[in-house]
Motif scaffolding. Structure first.
Motif, short mmCIF file in Angstrom:
data_model
loop_
_atom_site.label_atom_id
_atom_site.label_comp_id
_atom_site.label_asym_id
_atom_site.label_seq_id
_atom_site.Cartn_x
_atom_site.Cartn_y
_atom_site.Cartn_z
N UNK A 97 24.99 44.09 -3.38
CA UNK A 97 26.38 44.47 -3.17
C UNK A 97 27.10 43.51 -2.24
N UNK A 98 28.40 43.45 -2.41
CA UNK A 98 29.24 42.67 -1.51
C UNK A 98 29.86 43.64 -0.51
N UNK A 99 29.17 43.82 0.62
CA UNK A 99 29.63 44.78 1.63
C UNK A 99 29.96 44.03 2.91
N UNK A 100 30.74 44.66 3.76
CA UNK A 100 31.22 44.02 4.99
C UNK A 100 30.08 43.54 5.88
N UNK A 101 28.96 44.24 5.88
CA UNK A 101 27.83 43.84 6.70
C UNK A 101 27.30 42.47 6.31
N UNK A 102 27.41 42.12 5.04
CA UNK A 102 27.00 40.77 4.60
C UNK A 102 27.81 39.71 5.35
N UNK A 103 29.11 39.95 5.46
CA UNK A 103 29.98 39.00 6.14
C UNK A 103 29.64 38.89 7.63
N UNK A 104 29.26 40.01 8.21
CA UNK A 104 28.90 40.01 9.63
C UNK A 104 27.67 39.14 9.88
N UNK A 105 26.67 39.27 9.03
CA UNK A 105 25.46 38.46 9.20
C UNK A 105 25.76 37.00 8.86
N UNK A 106 26.58 36.79 7.85
CA UNK A 106 26.98 35.42 7.51
C UNK A 106 27.63 34.74 8.70
N UNK A 107 28.45 35.48 9.45
CA UNK A 107 29.12 34.88 10.60
C UNK A 107 28.12 34.44 11.67
N UNK A 108 27.03 35.20 11.84
CA UNK A 108 26.00 34.78 12.81
C UNK A 108 25.27 33.53 12.30
N UNK A 109 25.02 33.47 11.00
CA UNK A 109 24.39 32.26 10.44
C UNK A 109 25.30 31.05 10.64
N UNK A 110 26.60 31.22 10.44
CA UNK A 110 27.54 30.11 10.65
C UNK A 110 27.60 29.71 12.12
N UNK A 111 27.63 30.70 13.00
CA UNK A 111 27.61 30.42 14.44
C UNK A 111 26.36 29.61 14.80
N UNK A 112 25.24 30.00 14.21
CA UNK A 112 23.98 29.30 14.47
C UNK A 112 24.06 27.86 13.96
N UNK A 113 24.58 27.70 12.76
CA UNK A 113 24.69 26.36 12.18
C UNK A 113 25.55 25.45 13.05
N UNK A 114 26.55 26.01 13.68
CA UNK A 114 27.47 25.22 14.51
C UNK A 114 26.97 24.96 15.92
N UNK A 115 26.01 25.74 16.39
CA UNK A 115 25.61 25.62 17.80
C UNK A 115 24.13 25.34 18.01
N UNK A 116 23.32 25.48 16.99
CA UNK A 116 21.87 25.39 17.15
C UNK A 116 21.44 23.94 17.24
N UNK A 117 20.84 23.58 18.36
CA UNK A 117 20.25 22.26 18.52
C UNK A 117 19.09 22.37 19.49
N UNK A 118 18.44 21.27 19.71
CA UNK A 118 17.22 21.26 20.53
C UNK A 118 17.45 21.80 21.94
N UNK A 119 18.63 21.58 22.49
CA UNK A 119 18.89 21.97 23.87
C UNK A 119 19.58 23.33 24.00
N UNK A 120 19.83 24.02 22.89
CA UNK A 120 20.49 25.32 22.93
C UNK A 120 19.50 26.39 23.37
#
Length: 120
Positions: free
Chosen positions: A42-65
Motif C-alpha cells: 500500500x501507499x500509506x503515509x508511513x511509507x513517506x515518513x520512513x522514506x524521509x529518514x532514508x533521504x536524511x541518511x543519504x544526505x548526512x551519512x559519512x564516515x565521521x557522522x
C-alpha cells in the motif's frame, strides 16, 4: 619511535578492518530492509515518513557522522507510529508491521555505525 610507527600502522590497519566488518554487517541489514520494502503493498503515509529518514541518511551519512541526529529522527518516528490510528484492514496491518520491522532494522544499522564511531 619505530615501535610507535609500527603501532600506529597496526591501529590504522585495524581501523579499516573494523570498518569493513561494520559495513558488511550493515549490508546484511540493508538486504533485509530491501526484502521487506519489496513486500509493501500500500501507499500509506508511513511509507513517506520512513522514506524521509532514508533521504536524511543519504544526505548526512559519512564516515565521521556520529548518527545522533538520525537516531533522534528514528525515535520521533517510533512516537509517530505509537500515536497514529490503528490499521483498518489486514493489508494495512501487514504493511505497518513491515514498516515497523524496517525501522527496527534501520535502527540496528545506525547502531552499528554509532558503536564504530565511539570505538574509533
Amino acid at each position: 619511535m619505530a615501535m610507535d610507527e609500527h603501532e600506529n600502522g597496526r591501529n590504522y590497519a585495524q581501523y579499516y578492518v573494523d570498518y569493513a566488518i561494520m559495513r558488511e554487517e550493515q549490508r546484511k541489514i540493508l538486504e533485509n530492509i530491501s526484502s521487506l520494502i519489496e513486500q509493501l503493498k500500500l501507499d500509506i503515509i508511513e511509507n513517506e515518513k520512513i522514506t524521509s529518514i532514508f533521504l536524511e541518511t543519504a544526505n548526512t551519512f559519512d564516515e565521521s557522522n556520529d548518527v545522533v541526529d538520525l537516531t533522534n529522527s528514528i525515535s520521533e518516528l517510533y512516537k509517530y507510529f505509537r500515536n497514529s490510528n490503528l490499521p483498518k484492514t489486514r493489508d494495512e496491518f501487514e504493511d505497518r508491521a513491515r514498516l515497523f520491522t524496517i525501522l527496527s532494522y534501520f535502527e540496528s544499522f545506525l547502531e552499528l555505525k554509532r558503536e564504530f564511531y565511539i570505538n574509533h
